[in-house]
Design a protein around this motif. Structure first.
Motif, PDB file in Angstrom:
ATOM      1  N   UNK A  35     -10.947   8.487  -6.041  1.00 60.52           N
ATOM      2  CA  UNK A  35     -11.817   8.405  -4.867  1.00 60.52           C
ATOM      3  C   UNK A  35     -11.789   7.003  -4.262  1.00 60.52           C
ATOM      4  N   UNK A  36     -11.738   5.981  -5.109  1.00 59.11           N
ATOM      5  CA  UNK A  36     -11.636   4.607  -4.596  1.00 59.11           C
ATOM      6  C   UNK A  36     -10.340   4.424  -3.811  1.00 59.11           C
ATOM      7  N   UNK A  37      -9.245   4.990  -4.313  1.00 55.72           N
ATOM      8  CA  UNK A  37      -7.973   4.930  -3.581  1.00 55.72           C
ATOM      9  C   UNK A  37      -8.057   5.685  -2.258  1.00 55.72           C
ATOM     10  N   UNK A  38      -8.755   6.812  -2.251  1.00 56.30           N
ATOM     11  CA  UNK A  38      -8.938   7.570  -1.012  1.00 56.30           C
ATOM     12  C   UNK A  38      -9.708   6.760   0.018  1.00 56.30           C
ATOM     13  N   UNK A  39     -10.736   6.066  -0.429  1.00 54.87           N
ATOM     14  CA  UNK A  39     -11.506   5.220   0.483  1.00 54.87           C
ATOM     15  C   UNK A  39     -10.606   4.149   1.084  1.00 54.87           C
ATOM     16  N   UNK A  56      -3.784  -2.958 -15.349  1.00 55.62           N
ATOM     17  CA  UNK A  56      -3.231  -1.928 -14.479  1.00 55.62           C
ATOM     18  C   UNK A  56      -4.230  -1.640 -13.359  1.00 55.62           C
ATOM     19  N   UNK A  57      -3.729  -1.103 -12.271  1.00 56.47           N
ATOM     20  CA  UNK A  57      -4.539  -0.884 -11.075  1.00 56.47           C
ATOM     21  C   UNK A  57      -4.757   0.608 -10.829  1.00 56.47           C
ATOM     22  N   UNK A  58      -5.626   0.897  -9.871  1.00 53.34           N
ATOM     23  CA  UNK A  58      -5.832   2.287  -9.458  1.00 53.34           C
ATOM     24  C   UNK A  58      -4.524   2.890  -8.968  1.00 53.34           C
TER      25      UNK A  58
END
Length: 420
Positions: free
Chosen positions: A222-226, A188-190
């Motif tokens: 946070x990685x998705x936000x980046x 599964x992914x972010x």
């Protein structure tokens, strides 16, 4: 010290540090984008003056660390690497073991290992670079970027400081009935995590901003936000914003394409491989693969005033969870221990599958301690106690004395939620 340049990079030559040996940098072909902030003029070779790296008792300290290594790493048959540096001077460095099953890929200074939750320190710095560049604000609610996100009080800062109250994705996804389609995938992914949060609206583990609660979901988001802000994949953004400019030439974000070649992790006994599972491609909270020397470059850069505005860097190492008095606290992507004598130990540890890691970034002495093990052992965490050789950390001093006196209780311990 000239002010940090916030002009966004428009070409590779403006964005990346110059590199004399480009053939040694496998990421030199990564394409730059206009969405990522320029790192300015951090010169890793000129951060420290000779006076900052001088130790009057250097021989004693080096010998002490060597005895520690023989007693804990050699005698414990650990696999991985240990590095201790004062400023830019490496005081001690050693490697042992293998990175892949069948005793393949002997571990050395260029072997990238998974550092698990130590990845959070680098995710935090990438986010703070975007804050510094004016691309995002710490006070921004997550709903501003992800429509349908069901928790309006959760902000960028509450994610960074582990005060969001969000449930841990590794647990809440298993409680959804019937099982969502995402869980039928091999990995599964972010984005899958975010989609399940929006669709199923799991109950908060605690009200937002009422205290500290360590949660991997925070840094996965946070990685998705980046990615959202930079319009760039997280692995590429980290290459351009962190790894390439800081000459972390062996570092990368683990992806499915890396499975055949990346370092693996193992159970404690028998060199049995720890298998991958469906959570292994989620990044931001983990999945930085790096070396002690690369991580030292990251640590050195954080000592520079050209790396991040001092007022932002100061925020990283402030405690944000003071509702319950105690030694342990959390800043922005960093753990800290605040002792009764007022001294503060800043660090992050990691655990995932067979990986254990320690990354101590000492603010006063400018000492970096890095330990990465890829065959599970709580003994790896005892490396943090070496910090007492450089600063006045009473509890760590007691711990390292116990280690050196062969206290099996100390050697077997090491959790304290260290992996988180």
């Amino acid at each position: 010290m000239k002010k940090f340049n916030l002009i966004l990079a428009t070409t590779i030559s403006l964005f990346f540090f110059s590199c004399k040996d480009k053939s040694a940098n496998k990421e030199s072909k990564v394409q730059s984008t206009t969405n990522l902030p320029n790192y300015g003029n951090v010169d890793l070779d000129k951060i420290f003056t000779p006076s900052e790296v001088t130790l009057s008792n250097k021989d004693y300290i080096v010998n002490y660390i060597d005895q520690y290594y023989k007693k804990v790493w050699d005698a414990g048959d650990l696999s991985g690497g240990l590095l201790v540096a004062k400023g830019d001077q490496i005081l001690y460095e050693n490697y042992r073991g293998f990175a892949r099953e069948g005793k393949q890929m002997p571990i050395n200074k260029n072997t990238a290992l998974h550092v698990a939750s130590v990845s959070k320190t680098m995710t935090a710095m990438a986010m703070l670079k975007l804050v510094e560049a004016g691309k995002i604000q710490l006070s921004d609610p997550i709903t501003q970027y992800f429509p349908g996100f069901p928790y309006p009080e959760v902000t960028v800062q509450s994610l960074l400081s582990q005060r969001s109250g969000l449930p841990k994705y590794e647990y809440f996804i298993t409680k959804i009935t019937p099982a969502p389609a995402e869980l039928s995938k091999p990995f599964i992914t972010n984005q899958d995590v975010l989609n399940m949060i929006i669709q199923y609206k799991p109950q908060l583990a605690r009200p937002t901003n009422t205290g500290f609660m360590y949660c991997n979901t925070n840094f996965a988001l946070l990685a998705l936000l980046i990615e959202k802000v930079t319009k760039t994949s997280f692995p590429q953004a980290m290459q351009e914003m962190v790894f390439t400019p800081l000459k972390m030439k062996d570092s990368y974000i683990f992806q499915e394409k890396d499975i055949p070649t990346a370092a693996q992790s193992f159970y404690t006994v028998g060199n049995k491989l720890y298998p991958l599972d469906r959570l292994d491609l989620i990044y931001g909270d983990k999945n930085v693969y790096t070396t002690p020397r690369d991580l030292l470059n990251f640590s050195k850069a954080m000592y520079s005033k050209d790396f991040l505005k001092p007022e932002l860097m100061d925020m990283v190492f402030q405690p944000y969870s003071n509702e319950k008095a105690g030694m342990n606290n959390y800043g922005l992507g960093f753990r800290m221990k605040i002792f009764d004598n007022g001294e503060k130990l800043t660090y992050h540890n990691g655990w995932w599958h067979g990986t254990n890691s320690v990354f101590a970034h000492l603010l006063k002495s400018k000492v970096t301690i890095i330990a990465i093990g890829n065959r599970y052992s709580g003994r790896v965490y005892t490396a943090l106690a070496l910090s007492s050789l450089f600063e006045d950390f009473p509890a760590q001093r007691d711990k390292i004395l116990s280690v050196m006196n062969d206290s099996q209780d100390t050697l077997k311990s090491g959790n304290e939620s260290f992996g988180e």
